[in-house]
Design a protein around this motif. Structure first.
Motif, PDB file in Angstrom:
ATOM      1  N   ILE A  69       0.899  -1.256  -0.086  1.00  0.00           N
ATOM      2  CA  ILE A  69      -0.161   0.120  -0.114  1.00  0.00           C
ATOM      3  C   ILE A  69       0.819   1.329   0.068  1.00  0.00           C
ATOM      4  O   ILE A  69       0.630   2.222  -0.742  1.00  0.00           O
ATOM      5  CB  ILE A  69      -0.959  -0.008   1.261  1.00  0.00           C
ATOM      6  N   ALA A  80       2.454   1.529  -3.292  1.00  0.00           N
ATOM      7  CA  ALA A  80       1.548   2.144  -4.531  1.00  0.00           C
ATOM      8  C   ALA A  80       1.464   3.559  -4.412  1.00  0.00           C
ATOM      9  O   ALA A  80       1.379   4.058  -5.226  1.00  0.00           O
ATOM     10  CB  ALA A  80       0.297   1.463  -4.144  1.00  0.00           C
ATOM     11  N   ALA A  81       1.327   4.118  -3.020  1.00  0.00           N
ATOM     12  CA  ALA A  81       1.424   5.589  -3.109  1.00  0.00           C
ATOM     13  C   ALA A  81       2.747   6.322  -3.624  1.00  0.00           C
ATOM     14  O   ALA A  81       2.587   7.144  -4.399  1.00  0.00           O
ATOM     15  CB  ALA A  81       1.136   6.053  -1.641  1.00  0.00           C
ATOM     16  N   GLY A 133      -2.758   4.601  -3.932  1.00  0.00           N
ATOM     17  CA  GLY A 133      -2.293   4.156  -2.478  1.00  0.00           C
ATOM     18  C   GLY A 133      -3.851   4.053  -1.806  1.00  0.00           C
ATOM     19  O   GLY A 133      -3.973   3.305  -1.160  1.00  0.00           O
ATOM     20  N   ALA A 183      -4.830  -0.884  -6.072  1.00  0.00           N
ATOM     21  CA  ALA A 183      -3.972   0.143  -6.618  1.00  0.00           C
ATOM     22  C   ALA A 183      -3.911   0.256  -8.081  1.00  0.00           C
ATOM     23  O   ALA A 183      -3.741   1.538  -8.633  1.00  0.00           O
ATOM     24  CB  ALA A 183      -2.226  -0.426  -6.346  1.00  0.00           C
TER      25      ALA A 183
END
Length: 329
Positions: free
Chosen positions: A224, A227-228, A234, A263
């Motif tokens: 997570i 992903a951001a 995210g 995502a």
């Protein structure tokens, strides 16, 4: 330097070598030897125990205990002897062993083969190619299903093939990595709910669930964050993770798959056929857009981003503890 410092550096070196070289197919790999040990154990123990459901379970239980202990014991003996000889000899062998426990490059290579096969040879060869990665039946998959299967494999094996061995090696060195790889290899070989392995493979499957329980959740949280950082979504990854992470029958596989689905804003999982039998499985994520070939590359980027991010965090914590906390002295 302390033993743990040498170990942490060998984990880093092993990961970097894996990213560059992967698993050279011409070199012997410990997983092959572990696989042979599993096959030999199965043959010997099935003959030793009664040909009943209970006998098969007992034979499988002994196998599930024996194979990881032998794998860890051999690696411990080698590394202990080299440590007594020289820290540099220990570091060199530990690095090689850690390299062999990682599967990031191999995972990326095999996933990209599916994409390339779709682009250059078409659907039928791609079905055969993805069949080398997954346990489900692939002969009648559509292109979208081939893509889903590939992305799901990358997502799940971000934990199984990279993060989980990383965690075990940071904590227990290459010995922990080999212990985990033996468990994971057993699950991939005998952890099936078919006629042959329903009872024999049950202990191995349960052991794999236990060994991956924490790593799969740590992997999902790291994914997570990655992903951001990588400019995927995210926020949506977190939302889908919280909603869908418990949807699979397996307690672990939906953890990273749900994050990947969120995502990338795609839908994963759903019904699949195993050994000719259709299995109804819930979907993960929302079908915000159709899955496309580029999603394989995106899943691979997310796998690498997650691995690098978590490795840096773990090494920073580990080296600080080793240097300032006196651990490993």
């Amino acid at each position: 330097m302390t033993l743990w410092t040498w170990t942490l550096l060998s984990v880093l070196a092993g990961f970097l070598i894996d990213c560059v070289l992967g698993d050279p197919y011409r070199l012997p790999h410990p997983v092959v030897w572990i696989g042979k040990l599993i096959s030999l154990s199965e043959k010997a123990l099935r003959a030793l125990f009664a040909e009943t459901d209970r006998g098969a379970f007992c034979a499988g239980l002994v196998t599930a205990i024996f194979v990881p202990l032998v794998s860890a014991g051999i690696s411990f003996g080698i590394l202990f002897g080299l440590w007594m000889l020289s820290p540099w000899a220990y570091f060199a062998m530990s690095t090689i062993m850690c390299w062999q426990c990682f599967a990031a490059r191999c995972l990326a290579t095999e996933a990209n083969k599916v994409k390339k096969t779709l682009e250059t040879e078409g659907l039928e060869p791609a079905r055969k190619q993805v069949g080398m990665l997954v346990g489900r039946d692939t002969q009648s998959l559509s292109e979208a299903q081939v893509l889903k299967a590939t992305v799901e494999t990358v997502a799940e094996n971000t934990s199984d093939g990279v993060i989980a061995p990383m965690l075990y090696m940071v904590l227990f060195g290459a010995v922990g990595g080999f212990f985990y790889k033996a468990i994971n290899t057993m699950d991939s070989m005998i952890g099936y709910k078919n006629e042959r392995y329903l009872y024999f493979g049950r202990a191995a499957a349960k052991l794999d669930d236990a060994a991956n329980f924490l790593p799969s959740r740590i992997s999902a949280l790291a994914m997570i964050a990655a992903a951001a950082i990588l400019r995927f979504d995210g926020k949506n990854a977190l939302r889908i993770f919280l909603r869908d992470r418990r949807k699979h029958a397996s307690p672990n596989s939906a953890q990273t798959e749900s994050v990947t689905a969120g995502a990338l804003h795609i839908e994963l999982a759903g019904p699949a056929s195993y050994f000719g039998k259709r299995i109804e499985k819930p979907t993960l994520g929302d079908p915000d857009r159709p899955i496309e070939r580029a999603d394989i590359g995106r899943a691979v980027r997310l796998m690498y981003g997650t691995s690098v991010l978590l490795l840096l965090v773990l090494l920073t914590i580990g080296l600080c503890l080793a240097l300032f906390g006196g651990i490993g002295r």
